[in-house]
Design a protein around this motif. Structure first.
Motif, short mmCIF file in Angstrom:
data_model
loop_
_atom_site.label_atom_id
_atom_site.label_comp_id
_atom_site.label_asym_id
_atom_site.label_seq_id
_atom_site.Cartn_x
_atom_site.Cartn_y
_atom_site.Cartn_z
N VAL A 102 0.87 -1.17 0.00
CA VAL A 102 0.00 0.00 0.00
C VAL A 102 0.91 1.23 0.00
O VAL A 102 1.82 1.33 0.83
CB VAL A 102 -0.93 0.02 1.22
CG1 VAL A 102 -1.78 1.29 1.22
CG2 VAL A 102 -1.83 -1.22 1.24
N TYR A 103 0.66 2.13 -0.93
CA TYR A 103 1.48 3.34 -1.07
C TYR A 103 0.73 4.53 -0.48
O TYR A 103 -0.45 4.75 -0.81
CB TYR A 103 1.80 3.57 -2.54
CG TYR A 103 2.89 2.65 -3.04
CD1 TYR A 103 2.64 1.29 -3.22
CD2 TYR A 103 4.17 3.12 -3.31
CE1 TYR A 103 3.64 0.43 -3.64
CE2 TYR A 103 5.17 2.27 -3.76
CZ TYR A 103 4.90 0.92 -3.91
OH TYR A 103 5.90 0.07 -4.34
N TYR A 104 1.44 5.27 0.36
CA TYR A 104 0.85 6.40 1.05
C TYR A 104 1.54 7.70 0.66
O TYR A 104 2.76 7.77 0.56
CB TYR A 104 0.99 6.23 2.57
CG TYR A 104 0.26 5.06 3.14
CD1 TYR A 104 0.86 3.82 3.25
CD2 TYR A 104 -1.07 5.18 3.57
CE1 TYR A 104 0.20 2.72 3.79
CE2 TYR A 104 -1.74 4.10 4.11
CZ TYR A 104 -1.10 2.87 4.21
OH TYR A 104 -1.77 1.80 4.74
N CYS A 105 0.75 8.73 0.50
CA CYS A 105 1.25 10.07 0.26
C CYS A 105 1.41 10.78 1.60
O CYS A 105 0.59 10.60 2.51
CB CYS A 105 0.24 10.82 -0.61
SG CYS A 105 0.64 12.52 -0.97
N ASN A 106 2.46 11.58 1.72
CA ASN A 106 2.76 12.28 2.97
C ASN A 106 3.15 13.72 2.68
O ASN A 106 3.91 13.97 1.74
CB ASN A 106 3.90 11.55 3.68
CG ASN A 106 4.41 12.29 4.89
OD1 ASN A 106 5.49 12.89 4.86
ND2 ASN A 106 3.66 12.26 5.96
N ALA A 107 2.62 14.64 3.48
CA ALA A 107 2.97 16.06 3.39
C ALA A 107 3.52 16.49 4.74
O ALA A 107 2.88 16.26 5.77
CB ALA A 107 1.76 16.89 3.02
N VAL A 108 4.69 17.12 4.75
CA VAL A 108 5.31 17.50 6.01
C VAL A 108 5.90 18.90 5.90
O VAL A 108 6.48 19.28 4.88
CB VAL A 108 6.39 16.47 6.42
CG1 VAL A 108 7.49 16.39 5.40
CG2 VAL A 108 6.93 16.77 7.80
N ARG A 109 5.71 19.65 6.99
CA ARG A 109 6.33 20.96 7.14
C ARG A 109 6.52 21.22 8.62
O ARG A 109 5.55 21.25 9.36
CB ARG A 109 5.47 22.06 6.53
CG ARG A 109 6.15 23.43 6.55
CD ARG A 109 5.23 24.53 6.05
NE ARG A 109 4.21 24.86 7.02
CZ ARG A 109 3.32 25.84 6.88
NH1 ARG A 109 3.31 26.54 5.76
NH2 ARG A 109 2.43 26.10 7.80
N ASN A 110 7.75 21.33 9.02
CA ASN A 110 8.09 21.50 10.45
C ASN A 110 7.42 20.37 11.24
O ASN A 110 7.69 19.20 10.99
CB ASN A 110 7.66 22.88 10.93
CG ASN A 110 8.39 23.98 10.18
OD1 ASN A 110 9.55 23.82 9.80
ND2 ASN A 110 7.72 25.10 9.95
N ARG A 111 6.55 20.70 12.18
CA ARG A 111 5.94 19.67 13.02
C ARG A 111 4.61 19.18 12.45
O ARG A 111 3.96 18.31 13.03
CB ARG A 111 5.72 20.20 14.43
CG ARG A 111 7.01 20.53 15.16
CD ARG A 111 6.75 21.06 16.54
NE ARG A 111 7.99 21.39 17.24
CZ ARG A 111 8.04 21.90 18.47
NH1 ARG A 111 6.92 22.12 19.13
NH2 ARG A 111 9.20 22.18 19.02
N LEU A 112 4.21 19.72 11.31
CA LEU A 112 2.97 19.30 10.68
C LEU A 112 3.23 18.12 9.76
O LEU A 112 4.17 18.16 8.95
CB LEU A 112 2.37 20.46 9.88
CG LEU A 112 2.01 21.69 10.71
CD1 LEU A 112 1.58 22.83 9.79
CD2 LEU A 112 0.92 21.37 11.72
N ASN A 113 2.41 17.09 9.88
CA ASN A 113 2.65 15.83 9.16
C ASN A 113 1.30 15.23 8.81
O ASN A 113 0.53 14.88 9.72
CB ASN A 113 3.45 14.89 10.05
CG ASN A 113 4.07 13.75 9.27
OD1 ASN A 113 3.78 13.54 8.10
ND2 ASN A 113 4.93 13.00 9.93
#
Length: 115
Positions: free
Chosen positions: A92-103
């Motif tokens: 299963v492939y997951y997309c992830n968005a991260v910026r500083n402590r936001l995930n």
């Protein structure tokens, strides 16, 4: 409303190709590092590819030369082009968005490589 929606998964034969998409809404897409992870049955989730806000790309050794990550800030979408797929890429492939402590994570899309 924050959403990361993956699409493009499916069943493909060994040696085939797929292109995954991750459509993002509810955040300032261009300010986030985007990544693709995968999780195979019985295994831990692992990083596959990452693209920074400056378009710097990083890949797991297992996919280097076969997968390409990209992003289109105008469309708020990240992509994963997968070529020369192998049965070991099944996950299963997951997309992830991260910026500083936001995930943030998408819900995942199944990729199955089998003859």
């Amino acid at each position: 409303q924050l959403q990361l929606v993956e699409s493009g998964g499916g069943l493909v034969q060994p040696g085939g190709s797929l292109r995954l998409s991750c459509a993002v809404s509810g955040i300032i897409f261009s300010s986030y590092t985007m990544a693709w992870y995968r999780q195979a049955p019985g295994k831990q989730r692992e990083s596959v590819a990452t693209i920074t806000t400056g378009d710097s790309e990083h890949y797991a050794d297992s996919v280097k030369g076969r997968f390409t990550i990209s992003r289109d800030n105008a469309k708020n979408t990240a992509y994963l082009q997968m070529n020369s797929l192998e049965p070991e890429d099944t996950a299963v492939y997951y997309c992830n968005a991260v910026r500083n402590r936001l995930n943030f994570w998408g819900q995942g899309t199944q990729v199955t490589v089998s003859s």
